[in-house]
Design a protein around this motif. Sequence first.
Motif, PDB file in Angstrom:
ATOM      1  N   HIS A 155       0.803  -1.231   0.000  1.00 40.94           N
ATOM      2  CA  HIS A 155       0.000   0.000   0.000  1.00 40.94           C
ATOM      3  C   HIS A 155       0.833   1.277   0.000  1.00 40.94           C
ATOM      4  CE1 HIS A 155      -3.780  -2.177   1.722  1.00 40.94           C
ATOM      5  NE2 HIS A 155      -3.516  -2.485   0.487  1.00 40.94           N
ATOM      6  N   GLY A 156       2.125   1.184   0.305  1.00 48.10           N
ATOM      7  CA  GLY A 156       2.991   2.365   0.311  1.00 48.10           C
ATOM      8  C   GLY A 156       3.039   3.045   1.674  1.00 48.10           C
ATOM      9  N   ILE A 157       3.864   4.082   1.748  1.00 49.30           N
ATOM     10  CA  ILE A 157       4.115   4.770   3.014  1.00 49.30           C
ATOM     11  C   ILE A 157       3.269   6.034   3.118  1.00 49.30           C
ATOM     12  CG2 ILE A 157       5.886   5.895   4.438  1.00 49.30           C
ATOM     13  CD1 ILE A 157       6.253   2.872   4.201  1.00 49.30           C
ATOM     14  N   GLY A 158       3.387   6.919   2.111  1.00 45.44           N
ATOM     15  CA  GLY A 158       2.580   8.144   2.098  1.00 45.44           C
ATOM     16  C   GLY A 158       2.657   8.907   3.405  1.00 45.44           C
ATOM     17  N   ILE A 159       1.522   9.509   3.776  1.00 45.50           N
ATOM     18  CA  ILE A 159       1.509  10.221   5.050  1.00 45.50           C
ATOM     19  C   ILE A 159       1.017   9.297   6.157  1.00 45.50           C
ATOM     20  CG2 ILE A 159       1.173  12.468   3.963  1.00 45.50           C
ATOM     21  CD1 ILE A 159      -1.742  12.375   4.696  1.00 45.50           C
TER      22      ILE A 159
ATOM     23  N   LYS B  98       2.314   6.341   7.026  1.00 50.28           N
ATOM     24  CA  LYS B  98       3.325   5.616   7.790  1.00 50.28           C
ATOM     25  C   LYS B  98       4.685   6.278   7.791  1.00 50.28           C
ATOM     26  CE  LYS B  98       1.634   1.549   6.386  1.00 50.28           C
ATOM     27  NZ  LYS B  98       1.700   0.192   5.951  1.00 50.28           N
ATOM     28  N   ASP B  99       4.745   7.571   7.401  1.00 51.71           N
ATOM     29  CA  ASP B  99       6.063   8.212   7.359  1.00 51.71           C
ATOM     30  C   ASP B  99       6.707   8.213   8.744  1.00 51.71           C
ATOM     31  OD1 ASP B  99       4.191  10.066   8.238  1.00 51.71           O
ATOM     32  OD2 ASP B  99       4.948  11.741   7.056  1.00 51.71           O
ATOM     33  N   ARG B 100       5.877   8.263   9.807  1.00 50.74           N
ATOM     34  CA  ARG B 100       6.461   8.325  11.152  1.00 50.74           C
ATOM     35  C   ARG B 100       7.171   7.024  11.544  1.00 50.74           C
ATOM     36  NH1 ARG B 100       2.675   6.593  15.608  1.00 50.74           N
ATOM     37  NH2 ARG B 100       0.843   5.726  14.595  1.00 50.74           N
ATOM     38  N   PHE B 101       6.937   5.934  10.784  1.00 51.40           N
ATOM     39  CA  PHE B 101       7.576   4.659  11.132  1.00 51.40           C
ATOM     40  C   PHE B 101       8.841   4.373  10.327  1.00 51.40           C
ATOM     41  CE2 PHE B 101       2.959   3.673  11.957  1.00 51.40           C
ATOM     42  CZ  PHE B 101       3.061   3.654  13.349  1.00 51.40           C
ATOM     43  N   MET B 102       9.166   5.257   9.346  1.00 49.39           N
ATOM     44  CA  MET B 102      10.280   4.954   8.431  1.00 49.39           C
ATOM     45  C   MET B 102      11.574   4.617   9.169  1.00 49.39           C
ATOM     46  SD  MET B 102       9.806   4.931   5.090  1.00 49.39           S
ATOM     47  CE  MET B 102      11.132   5.643   4.120  1.00 49.39           C
ATOM     48  N   SER B 103      11.822   5.317  10.294  1.00 52.05           N
ATOM     49  CA  SER B 103      13.102   5.079  10.982  1.00 52.05           C
ATOM     50  C   SER B 103      13.135   3.711  11.680  1.00 52.05           C
ATOM     51  CB  SER B 103      13.380   6.196  11.984  1.00 52.05           C
ATOM     52  OG  SER B 103      12.320   6.245  12.904  1.00 52.05           O
ATOM     53  N   LEU B 104      11.990   3.042  11.779  1.00 53.51           N
ATOM     54  CA  LEU B 104      12.017   1.676  12.316  1.00 53.51           C
ATOM     55  C   LEU B 104      12.659   0.729  11.309  1.00 53.51           C
ATOM     56  CD1 LEU B 104       8.406   1.093  13.784  1.00 53.51           C
ATOM     57  CD2 LEU B 104      10.528   1.351  15.078  1.00 53.51           C
TER      58      LEU B 104
ATOM     59  N   ILE C  92       9.074  20.027  -5.543  1.00 51.64           N
ATOM     60  CA  ILE C  92       7.686  20.385  -5.895  1.00 51.64           C
ATOM     61  C   ILE C  92       6.796  19.158  -6.061  1.00 51.64           C
ATOM     62  CG2 ILE C  92       8.288  22.598  -7.013  1.00 51.64           C
ATOM     63  CD1 ILE C  92       7.666  21.067  -9.738  1.00 51.64           C
ATOM     64  N   LEU C  93       7.423  17.955  -6.273  1.00 50.30           N
ATOM     65  CA  LEU C  93       6.572  16.792  -6.559  1.00 50.30           C
ATOM     66  C   LEU C  93       6.174  16.061  -5.278  1.00 50.30           C
ATOM     67  CD1 LEU C  93       7.693  14.802  -9.734  1.00 50.30           C
ATOM     68  CD2 LEU C  93       5.588  16.081  -9.339  1.00 50.30           C
ATOM     69  N   ASN C  94       4.894  16.069  -5.002  1.00 46.65           N
ATOM     70  CA  ASN C  94       4.326  15.386  -3.838  1.00 46.65           C
ATOM     71  C   ASN C  94       5.158  15.615  -2.566  1.00 46.65           C
ATOM     72  OD1 ASN C  94       2.332  13.953  -2.658  1.00 46.65           O
ATOM     73  ND2 ASN C  94       2.667  12.060  -3.791  1.00 46.65           N
ATOM     74  N   PRO C  95       5.425  16.877  -2.222  1.00 46.96           N
ATOM     75  CA  PRO C  95       6.383  17.152  -1.145  1.00 46.96           C
ATOM     76  C   PRO C  95       5.905  16.713   0.240  1.00 46.96           C
ATOM     77  CG  PRO C  95       5.279  19.178  -1.802  1.00 46.96           C
ATOM     78  CD  PRO C  95       4.819  18.115  -2.753  1.00 46.96           C
ATOM     79  N   GLY C  96       4.610  16.538   0.404  1.00 45.08           N
ATOM     80  CA  GLY C  96       4.136  16.134   1.739  1.00 45.08           C
ATOM     81  C   GLY C  96       4.204  14.648   1.970  1.00 45.08           C
ATOM     82  N   SER C  97       4.719  13.904   0.976  1.00 42.53           N
ATOM     83  CA  SER C  97       4.659  12.446   1.115  1.00 42.53           C
ATOM     84  C   SER C  97       5.783  11.915   2.004  1.00 42.53           C
ATOM     85  CB  SER C  97       4.676  11.808  -0.271  1.00 42.53           C
ATOM     86  OG  SER C  97       4.269  10.475  -0.175  1.00 42.53           O
ATOM     87  N   PHE C  98       6.214  10.687   1.813  1.00 41.77           N
ATOM     88  CA  PHE C  98       6.946   9.969   2.865  1.00 41.77           C
ATOM     89  C   PHE C  98       8.325  10.491   3.240  1.00 41.77           C
ATOM     90  CE2 PHE C  98       8.105   7.900  -1.055  1.00 41.77           C
ATOM     91  CZ  PHE C  98       9.422   7.529  -0.884  1.00 41.77           C
ATOM     92  N   LEU C  99       8.936  11.368   2.418  1.00 40.38           N
ATOM     93  CA  LEU C  99      10.257  11.876   2.830  1.00 40.38           C
ATOM     94  C   LEU C  99      10.126  13.225   3.522  1.00 40.38           C
ATOM     95  CD1 LEU C  99      12.431  10.778  -0.198  1.00 40.38           C
ATOM     96  CD2 LEU C  99      12.513   9.896   2.113  1.00 40.38           C
TER      97      LEU C  99
END
Length: 457
Positions: free
Chosen positions: A416-420, A422-428, A450-457
């Motif tokens: 399903h991807g990370i998006g907004i 699960k971004d808080r779990f990336m460091s796990l 500019i491209l999808n800046p609010g997403s997982f990074l």
Amino acid sequence: MISTSVADEFRSIVGDAWFLDTPEDLATYSYDGFLPEFMPDAIIVPGSRDEISSILRVANREKINIIPRGAGTNICGSSVARKGGIIIAFHRLNKILEIEPENMCTVVQPGVVNADLQKEVAQYSLMYPPDPASLFVSTIGGNVALNAGGPRGVKYGVTRDYLLGLEVVLPSGEVIKTGGKVLKSVSGYDLTRLMCGSEGTLGIMTEITVRLVPLPPAKATLQAMFSDLDDAAKTVSAIIGSGIVPTTLELIDRVVLDVIANFGGAKFSKEAEALLLIEVDGEASSVEGQGEKIERFCKERGAIEVERASTPEEADSLWQARRTAFGAVASVRPNCIVEDATVPVKRLSEIIRKIVELADKYHLRIGVLAHAGDGNLHPLIMTDLKDKEEMARIDKALDELYEVTIAMGGTLSGEHGIGIAKDRFMSLEFSESAIDIMRGIKKVFDPNNILNPGSFL
Ligand SMILES: Cc1cc2nc3c(=O)[nH]c(=O)nc-3n(C[C@H](O)[C@H](O)[C@H](O)COP(=O)(O)OP(=O)(O)OC[C@H]3O[C@@H](n4cnc5c(N)ncnc54)[C@H](O)[C@@H]3O)c2cc1C
């Protein structure tokens, strides 16, 4: 906010009809399959690659955020304007450009709906294997950007395994081509695969070339009921470990079975704690033998009931419970959070036990639906977003779930991807150095972010 002069520039690129900014338009594109809502500044519906290129040139110059969007069915919030900006929608770019049976491939525009492609290539006795359960609406562009999987993933893998080549418009407006129709290519870095799963953060895909496989002539479909969830989970690992490669191996637990039954979907034995839906495909002779073997296997491991379809209609009715599941669960409470924890298949029964434990510990209603054959679980949390106290308990349950998932050698997202979400779990899952490499890659493609800046990074 976009200035009037810049809005006019966009209008002159696509035509007035395809630049949308009424309150109704903005509200329609303010959410996707995940929960939170963010109002975009406008929606642009381009009709060609060159229009996309011109749009990106203006956006890059003006540093306006651009969020690509297919059908908006993603469940991780990766097609919403979290930081404002313009949504680019692809429903005008919905043509199958070529089907080449000799090369076993097809070239499509990003807005082609997955099921439409499946139907079209079936006329050539070919199959495009990735089959997300959303296939009747989700687009190939969205599937590639999220590296979508589906029930057939156990045998056939995911979108990445079929992706051959791309045409991509970069944030600067330049166009690059990656890969092509060849089945083998080791030239340079694999930019095609890098784009796959990039969640609309690196470039906009305008042409997609995917591999096709021969349509299997026969299949066998079985449904097995277990009075013990653990027995069902262990049967999954045992089938996979035995060398049989099912096309599909889905698991539904009692919580979801009850919801389906109440929804009017089907009736299940009162003793049943879990259902396995199993499918194998191939030549008729081998499929028959594998079907018998799986039936025996389930019975030996405690199945209380095994049904094997003998006609396509019976197979269809065995799929009914699985097909109804999402809709049924969504009807129980105002909201449903669909999780995507994925573990090595051997750890399946442990992670399911953990989910049951978390539901109990945090007083939550959680059902389990799983593409069990590849260890991909979809815990379904039935909830109400407005209930802040319950949402806080859900957050705690998810913290624990993902800590355990990663400790088992699993991953935050099977498909399903990370998006907004699960971004808080990336460091796990990733070290700071690994995340820094991802940020560096993003910067090379998209220096102005500019491209999808609010997403997982
Ligand atoms: C009921 C239901 C069942 C589902 N079942 C599955 C399943 O079995 N397996 C699975 O993997 N997923 C499943 N999903 C999730 C979702 O359908 C998939 O992730 C799907 O791939 C999203 O496609 P979409 O067209 O809706 O894309 P969107 O949701 O619109 O976008 C997804 C991502 O793709 C990006 N994007 C879209 N088009 C482009 C493009 N042309 N260029 C660059 N980036 C682009 C967007 O920015 C976003 O990041 C399900 C969802 C629902 C609601």
